[in-house]
Design a protein around this motif. Structure first.
Motif, PDB file in Angstrom:
ATOM      1  N   HIS A  36       0.923  -1.290   0.039  1.00 32.37           N
ATOM      2  CA  HIS A  36      -0.108  -0.205   0.050  1.00 32.37           C
ATOM      3  C   HIS A  36       0.985   1.305   0.000  1.00 32.37           C
ATOM      4  O   HIS A  36       2.209   1.180  -0.077  1.00 32.37           O
ATOM      5  CB  HIS A  36      -0.853  -0.139   1.242  1.00 32.37           C
ATOM      6  N   HIS A  38       1.332   5.191   1.514  1.00 30.14           N
ATOM      7  CA  HIS A  38       0.853   6.390   2.485  1.00 30.14           C
ATOM      8  C   HIS A  38       1.249   7.687   1.717  1.00 30.14           C
ATOM      9  O   HIS A  38       2.549   8.024   1.430  1.00 30.14           O
ATOM     10  CB  HIS A  38       1.687   6.431   3.656  1.00 30.14           C
ATOM     11  N   HIS A 197       4.482   1.493   0.910  1.00 29.63           N
ATOM     12  CA  HIS A 197       4.779   0.490   2.053  1.00 29.63           C
ATOM     13  C   HIS A 197       4.817  -1.010   1.564  1.00 29.63           C
ATOM     14  O   HIS A 197       3.603  -1.488   1.320  1.00 29.63           O
ATOM     15  CB  HIS A 197       3.924   0.849   3.170  1.00 29.63           C
TER      16      HIS A 197
END
Ligand SMILES: [Cu+2]
Length: 247
Positions: A36, A38, A197
């Protein structure tokens, strides 16, 4: 910005191996966590020695071979001033040491150049979800690392006022569709940054801190190192008026 907390995990077969998982990493037997990102966007309402500012992209590139570069080791900066909103939609380029300079064309520093601040990005990604995905439509600000807009008091949220459950397209993509002029005017710089990430076993069960961010530093705003202007060491009541000797 510091990221920590508890990763979003999911159960997988207890005998699953990493090669079985396409978009996730194993963090423990039977537990995986999805890849994912951020991604953040900071609104920088700049005012460098007055409201009328401009923004330039500064790349560092090798000199061409020739009489002025006989050892083939020269390099120089190339500066491009953005005239409109579309020109200022840019991404990082670490190989060129790319920075963005917010300057006041009307105020000169001690060496005769416009006073400026430098936005120095980190090695930051853009959004990896494809442009036709819903998440990309809702958070299109993250498709670029830099946006510049003329100041408008109601333009506050990079993804629009109500991004959740929206059809997307709000915020920066909508405002900048007009391709307004941004030179020598009251402007706002938007920096989208963050990290991708790819979760590791060490992030489980509680994630250590990962950091992301950027630097905003004066570049010819001061005429010399302002940190040299420190007061003399304080005298102490016990020191007989002399500066303390320590430690
Ligand atoms: Cu994460």
């Amino acid at each position: 910005m510091k990221l920590t907390g508890i990763i979003q995990s999911m159960g997988v077969p207890v005998d699953a191996r990493q090669a079985d998982l396409g978009n996730a990493n194993l963090v423990s037997p039977g537990v995986a966590a999805a890849h994912h990102q951020h991604l953040f966007c900071l609104r920088l309402d700049m005012c460098v020695d007055g409201p009328a500012n401009s923004v330039a992209e500064v790349d560092v590139v090798p000199d061409e071979p020739g009489p002025a570069n006989p050892e083939h080791n020269g390099f120089h900066t190339e500066s491009t001033v953005f005239r409109t909103e579309h020109e200022a939609q840019r991404v990082v380029d670490a190989a060129r040491s790319r920075t963005w300079r917010i300057f006041n064309p009307s105020v000169r520093n001690g060496v005769g150049e416009p006073v400026s601040y430098k936005l120095l990005p980190a090695a930051t990604p853009t959004m990896l979800a494809r442009p036709e995905s819903r998440v990309h439509e809702r958070a299109a600000f993250a498709s670029k690392n830099l946006w510049v807009t003329p100041y408008a008091p109601d333009e506050i949220h990079a993804a629009g006022r109500y991004p959740n459950q929206s059809g997307g397209g709000g915020g920066l993509p909508a405002w900048t569709a007009r391709d307004r002029p941004i030179e020598n005017t009251d402007l706002v710089v938007w920096h989208a940054f963050g990290l991708t990430h790819i979760v590791r076993p060490e992030d489980w069960p509680v994630m250590p801190v990962e950091s992301t961010g950027f630097w905003l530093v004066p570049f010819g705003f001061f005429d010399r190192n302002p940190a040299l202007d420190v007061p003399a060491p304080p005298t102490h009541c016990d020191s007989g008026g002399r500066a303390p000797v320590g430690p």
